[in-house]
Structures are given as C-alpha cells and as structure tokens.
Write a protein that holds these residues in place. Structure first.
Motif, short mmCIF file in Angstrom:
data_model
loop_
_atom_site.label_atom_id
_atom_site.label_comp_id
_atom_site.label_asym_id
_atom_site.label_seq_id
_atom_site.Cartn_x
_atom_site.Cartn_y
_atom_site.Cartn_z
N ARG A 232 -5.60 3.94 14.72
CA ARG A 232 -6.89 4.18 14.08
C ARG A 232 -6.29 3.79 12.50
N ILE A 233 -5.27 4.32 11.95
CA ILE A 233 -4.70 4.11 10.66
C ILE A 233 -4.36 2.48 10.39
N PHE B 33 -6.05 -0.45 7.93
CA PHE B 33 -5.06 -1.19 6.84
C PHE B 33 -5.47 -2.68 7.27
N LYS B 34 -5.71 -2.98 8.44
CA LYS B 34 -6.15 -4.47 8.83
C LYS B 34 -7.46 -4.88 8.16
N ARG B 35 -8.54 -3.88 8.30
CA ARG B 35 -9.76 -4.18 7.50
C ARG B 35 -9.69 -4.31 6.09
N GLN B 36 -8.88 -3.53 5.57
CA GLN B 36 -8.67 -3.68 4.26
C GLN B 36 -8.03 -5.01 3.68
N PHE B 37 -7.18 -5.54 4.61
CA PHE B 37 -6.53 -6.83 4.35
C PHE B 37 -7.29 -7.71 4.39
N ALA B 38 -8.31 -7.84 5.39
CA ALA B 38 -9.14 -8.58 5.85
C ALA B 38 -10.26 -8.81 5.04
N THR B 39 -10.54 -7.79 4.42
CA THR B 39 -11.66 -7.81 3.15
C THR B 39 -10.97 -8.44 1.98
N TRP B 40 -9.87 -8.14 1.86
CA TRP B 40 -9.20 -8.66 0.41
C TRP B 40 -9.03 -10.16 0.65
N CYS B 41 -8.62 -10.61 1.93
CA CYS B 41 -8.21 -12.01 2.08
C CYS B 41 -9.79 -12.67 1.79
N SER C 101 3.11 4.23 1.13
CA SER C 101 1.79 3.59 1.38
C SER C 101 1.94 2.13 1.66
N VAL C 102 2.56 1.35 0.83
CA VAL C 102 2.79 0.02 1.21
C VAL C 102 3.56 -0.27 2.12
N ASN C 103 4.45 0.31 2.43
CA ASN C 103 5.22 0.17 3.88
C ASN C 103 4.23 0.25 5.22
N SER C 104 3.27 1.21 4.93
CA SER C 104 2.26 1.46 6.10
C SER C 104 1.28 0.35 6.20
N HIS C 105 0.93 0.00 4.81
CA HIS C 105 -0.11 -1.16 4.93
C HIS C 105 0.60 -2.48 5.62
N LEU C 106 1.95 -2.73 5.48
CA LEU C 106 2.97 -3.79 5.71
C LEU C 106 2.82 -3.65 7.11
#
Length: 284
Positions: free
Chosen positions: A8-9, A13-21, A53-58
């Motif tokens: 779920r986490i 993070f993937k949704r946030q990344f896709a939105t930013w992209c 947090s950055v490591n988790s996003h990665l």
C-alpha cells in the motif's frame, strides 16, 4: 516478499511519482535515468524529505519498473550525500545559495557549444537571472510571452497558477558579448524550435540524449523541478565550488541581491521579483 502494508505504501509512492512525471512531461514507466535523478532532486531539494523517506520513495519507484531501475547507482549516491548533508544540518534544509553575476556568466559560458541543449539552457539562465521570476512562472513561460528586438528581449511573466493575470513584463537588455546576450540565445532557440515546426506552447522543451528536441504531445513540457536540475548541472559544468547548492532560486535571489546592492531600493526589488514587501529576501 513484501507485506500488504508495504504494498500500500509503495502504491502511494508510485502514484506520487506518476503524478509528478505527468506534470513534468516525463514517462514514469519505464523510468529513464534522467527522470529518476530529476525526481530525486525534487524530493531532496524542494520537498526536503528525510533521507529515510527518500529511500522509501526510491524503493516504491523501483518496485513499479518492469526491469532494473535505470540510474539506481547514481540515485543511491545522491541519497548518501543527502544523508550526510541532513546530518550536518541537524535535519534542517538550507537556504538556496544566491548566485553572483560572475557565477551566472560562468554558467552561461558552458552553453557556448550552441547545441540545442546549450541554446535552451542559455535562454533559461539568462531569463531566470534577468526576470528574477519564480520557478513556477519560468516553467509556464510560452513562446508567445517573448518579444525579441534588436535592443533586448521583453518577457511577459506568467502567474504561478492558472486563471491569474500576468505578473507583468521584464526587459532584458542586449549584451555586446554574444556569449552572454539574451537576444542571441532567445532568437537562436526560437529559430531552432521553428525549424522543428514549433511556434507556440511551452518555451522550454525536453531534449533527448541524441540532441533532438522532443515535440510530441505529452513529452515537451519541462517543469520547475527539471529546470532546477538543468541549472544545477550548468553550475557543476562551470566548476562552481558550491554547485550542489545552486538552483533556480539561487538565480532569483542572486538577481535580487545584486539589484539591492546597486540601487539600495527594496521597494523596487519587491516589484521586480514579485516578492511581498516583508519577504524574507531581506535575509540574503
């Protein structure tokens, strides 16, 4: 094997990344090395997330890729450097380092090859310095917002949000030194775009590793975070000692500091850079 909670986490993070992209005109899957490093810069320099947090996003981004994540080694190096900075700062994000006029001229000199990326980046550096505009406004500049004359370039500065009127015009005077001349860079960049059939839309475009300007729908916009990364790379190429602390905000604040030193008129500064009268710019 990941747990349901971890999944779920990672999905978040993937949704946030896709939105930013999507906002930056980039592809989330498959993710290129340039896109990954630009996103890392966004997480670190703009959002100032903790290293954990950055490591988790990665990790979340990596889990959503069909193959091994491109640029992973470089991203981990950025993360280690951020961990060291974070510890040294006691968990606090530092202010952007104001760039000097000499810094900007050194960065623009790295654009002397006059390849497509040179013309684009030289235009960006000179417009960012000359207008002292916010990153959001620079990313929103369109071709129609520029008027080029023999004496200089007039830029209509867009608002930072949709539906708001322009923030006004800024005039960048011609420089006798062609290598530092906004008229030269803007004209050449616009001419290159026109040769590719681009006469409207966003001013700053993506350029692939082969030096080709990308004009396909959905792949042309360079957002504020990508522009920050371009500035930092130019600072590195220029050999600036503190290049890791240089970004768009450095050009904005540096431009302001230079004008205060020359005019001692903070009211004029607030108007020029669209700062609030009581803005923290006085802290620079």
């Amino acid at each position: 094997m990941t747990t349901p909670n971890t999944e779920r986490i990672y999905a978040s993070f993937k949704r946030q990344f896709a939105t930013w992209c999507a906002s930056e005109g980039r592809l989330a899957v498959p993710c290129s090395s340039d896109t990954l490093l630009a996103y890392m810069t966004y997480l670190i320099e703009q959002r100032a997330l903790t290293p954990v947090s950055v490591n988790s996003h990665l990790a979340g981004i990596r889990s959503g890729q069909p193959t091994e994540l491109a640029g992973l080694a470089e991203a981990r190096t950025m993360l280690r450097e951020w961990q060291a900075r974070w510890s040294k700062q006691g968990g606090r994000q530092q202010k952007a380092l104001p760039a000097s006029a000499a810094d900007v001229r050194a960065m623009v000199r790295t654009c002397s090859g006059f390849e497509p990326a040179d013309l684009r980046d030289g235009t960006l550096l000179l417009l960012a310095w000359g207008t002292a505009a916010q990153a959001e406004s620079l990313a929103r500049i369109e071709i129609r917002d520029l008027q080029v004359a023999s004496t200089g370039v007039t830029v209509s500065i867009p608002a930072t949000v949709d539906g708001k009127p322009s923030l006004g015009d800024a005039f960048l005077a011609r420089d006798e030194d062609t290598s530092q001349d906004p008229v030269f860079f803007v004209r050449e960049w616009l001419s290159l775009l026109e040769e590719g059939g681009v006469t409207d839309g966003p001013l700053f475009k993506q350029i692939n590793r082969h030096g080709t300007v990308l004009t396909a729908q959905g792949s042309t916009l360079l957002g504020r975070d990508s522009l920050r990364s371009l500035v930092q790379r130019r600072a590195q190429r220029a050999g600036l000692e503190n290049w890791k602390k240089i970004g768009l905000q450095s050009l904005r604040t540096g431009s302001a500091v230079t004008r205060v030193d020359l005019t001692c008129d903070e009211d004029a500064l607030a108007i020029h850079g669209h700062w609030r009268p009581a803005s923290s710019i006085v802290g620079y």
